[in-house]
Write a protein that holds these residues in place. Sequence first.
Motif, PDB file in Angstrom:
ATOM      1  N   SER A 182      -5.619 -40.569  51.921  1.00 46.35           N
ATOM      2  CA  SER A 182      -6.414 -39.344  51.960  1.00 46.35           C
ATOM      3  C   SER A 182      -5.898 -38.316  50.962  1.00 46.35           C
ATOM      4  O   SER A 182      -6.679 -37.564  50.367  1.00 46.35           O
ATOM      5  CB  SER A 182      -6.422 -38.762  53.372  1.00 46.35           C
ATOM      6  N   GLN A 183      -4.580 -38.271  50.780  1.00 53.01           N
ATOM      7  CA  GLN A 183      -4.026 -37.395  49.735  1.00 53.01           C
ATOM      8  C   GLN A 183      -4.521 -37.821  48.364  1.00 53.01           C
ATOM      9  O   GLN A 183      -4.992 -36.996  47.574  1.00 53.01           O
ATOM     10  CB  GLN A 183      -2.497 -37.470  49.745  1.00 53.01           C
TER      11      GLN A 183
ATOM     12  N   ARG B 131       1.233 -28.873  53.390  1.00 52.04           N
ATOM     13  CA  ARG B 131       2.206 -29.616  52.582  1.00 52.04           C
ATOM     14  C   ARG B 131       1.550 -30.831  51.932  1.00 52.04           C
ATOM     15  O   ARG B 131       1.761 -31.100  50.729  1.00 52.04           O
ATOM     16  CB  ARG B 131       3.386 -30.065  53.461  1.00 52.04           C
ATOM     17  N   LEU B 132       0.768 -31.573  52.697  1.00 54.38           N
ATOM     18  CA  LEU B 132       0.100 -32.759  52.158  1.00 54.38           C
ATOM     19  C   LEU B 132      -0.850 -32.390  51.022  1.00 54.38           C
ATOM     20  O   LEU B 132      -0.937 -33.094  50.007  1.00 54.38           O
ATOM     21  CB  LEU B 132      -0.665 -33.480  53.271  1.00 54.38           C
ATOM     22  N   ILE B 133      -1.559 -31.290  51.192  1.00 56.37           N
ATOM     23  CA  ILE B 133      -2.497 -30.859  50.155  1.00 56.37           C
ATOM     24  C   ILE B 133      -1.749 -30.431  48.897  1.00 56.37           C
ATOM     25  O   ILE B 133      -2.135 -30.795  47.771  1.00 56.37           O
ATOM     26  CB  ILE B 133      -3.400 -29.735  50.694  1.00 56.37           C
ATOM     27  N   ARG B 134      -0.688 -29.688  49.061  1.00 57.16           N
ATOM     28  CA  ARG B 134       0.097 -29.267  47.890  1.00 57.16           C
ATOM     29  C   ARG B 134       0.704 -30.462  47.177  1.00 57.16           C
ATOM     30  O   ARG B 134       0.731 -30.510  45.940  1.00 57.16           O
ATOM     31  CB  ARG B 134       1.186 -28.278  48.309  1.00 57.16           C
TER      32      ARG B 134
ATOM     33  N   PRO C 107      -4.357 -25.547  49.231  1.00 57.76           N
ATOM     34  CA  PRO C 107      -4.857 -25.574  50.613  1.00 57.76           C
ATOM     35  C   PRO C 107      -5.777 -24.383  50.867  1.00 57.76           C
ATOM     36  O   PRO C 107      -5.426 -23.239  50.566  1.00 57.76           O
ATOM     37  CB  PRO C 107      -3.586 -25.475  51.468  1.00 57.76           C
ATOM     38  N   THR C 108      -6.946 -24.657  51.433  1.00 58.41           N
ATOM     39  CA  THR C 108      -7.915 -23.603  51.718  1.00 58.41           C
ATOM     40  C   THR C 108      -8.427 -23.790  53.130  1.00 58.41           C
ATOM     41  O   THR C 108      -9.194 -24.720  53.400  1.00 58.41           O
ATOM     42  CB  THR C 108      -9.087 -23.640  50.716  1.00 58.41           C
TER      43      THR C 108
END
Length: 394
Positions: A328-329, A367-370, A376-377
């Motif tokens: 997903s990342q 953290r996963l999004i970064r 992250p929004t």
Amino acid sequence: MADLRVSDPNLKPIAEKIAAGEWLSHADGLALYASRDIHGIGRLANFVRESLHGDKTFYNRNRHINYTNVCALSCKFCSFYRKRGEEGAYEMPLEQVIETAVRAQQNGATEVHIVGGLHPWLKFDYYLDMLRGIRSACPTLHVKAFTAIEIVHFTRIARMSIREVLENLRDAGLGSMPGGGAEIFDDRVHDEVFKGKVRANKWFEVHSTAHEIGVPSNATMLYGHVETPSERITHLIKLRELQAESLLRMGLDADRPMTHYEPQTTNHKHACFNCMIPLSFIPEDSELGHLPGPTGLIDLKTLAIARLMLNNISHIKAFWIMQGIGLSQLAQSFGCDDLDGTVVWYDITKRAGQGTHQELSINDLERLIRESGHTPTERDTLYRPLTQLQPALS
């Protein structure tokens, strides 16, 4: 400069269409599935994703509630359903559902996502009282609830039309609908895998009617079981066509998505699809457990192709429970712009070794999004950003 490089010459005409903002054809979709240029496909999908959303990846604070797993159906792909009296069968009293929603809001949730089996004996008032109870106890909590398959079930137990059922649910507190139950819009697949479930025409009637009366919804596709790439592409094109109808009804361009729902600038008497979620088939504990399920490459291709085929649906979600956290990342650079949310409880599908408690904290999600290189929004259910966060790490 836009990066639309492809190494497969068969993808070059497709890249030209994407650059021009044109709809892709069924043949284009098949060419994408046939191509081994996974990086080129990813670049094309990422171009569309960044054109719409830049480097933002959306998430929300949500809580899933599965009020019963008792179901009149016995779909081969489903490991969730039980028959009443069978070991593991459950049905939540209304007080438990409402209490769960209250606790979710107290813990910061902005949305509850409520779905369940087609319970043969629960009355329609159960569902209306559920919505009224949540609205009374949590007036600012958004309720996304009931798949199209559940709505058709409600028409039978309430002896009402689809429109009447949806209007009653909306007036009781329904804010939007999930996209579940779509599976694959093909009669062959339907008859082989989920014969007792309503056919595609009823799924479309439910969502079209919901949009007509102002209830937004999501769309899904369950892939990686017995369907073919051609059937997946047909499924996506049918979703695109319904979205075009809904956008025109709202007075918007049928070819272009809304970046988020803005009732102050659109015809808010009507609605459309907010998001498309391709769902990776998980064979464990189902009657199709002998099938291998989709590979990581099929996951990435399908997510990217969904973004490329659905140029009038704004958001494509990689649901971290279904695709797995790591993939997903990666999918955030293959056309996806959403990871879903905190979830907390999910009983519909479970990979080997997973239980019903499936949760990511806000810190985990950010953290996963970064780590994926995106910003992250946090959003609400209708994709209105709730916070302004720091840009992604380089």
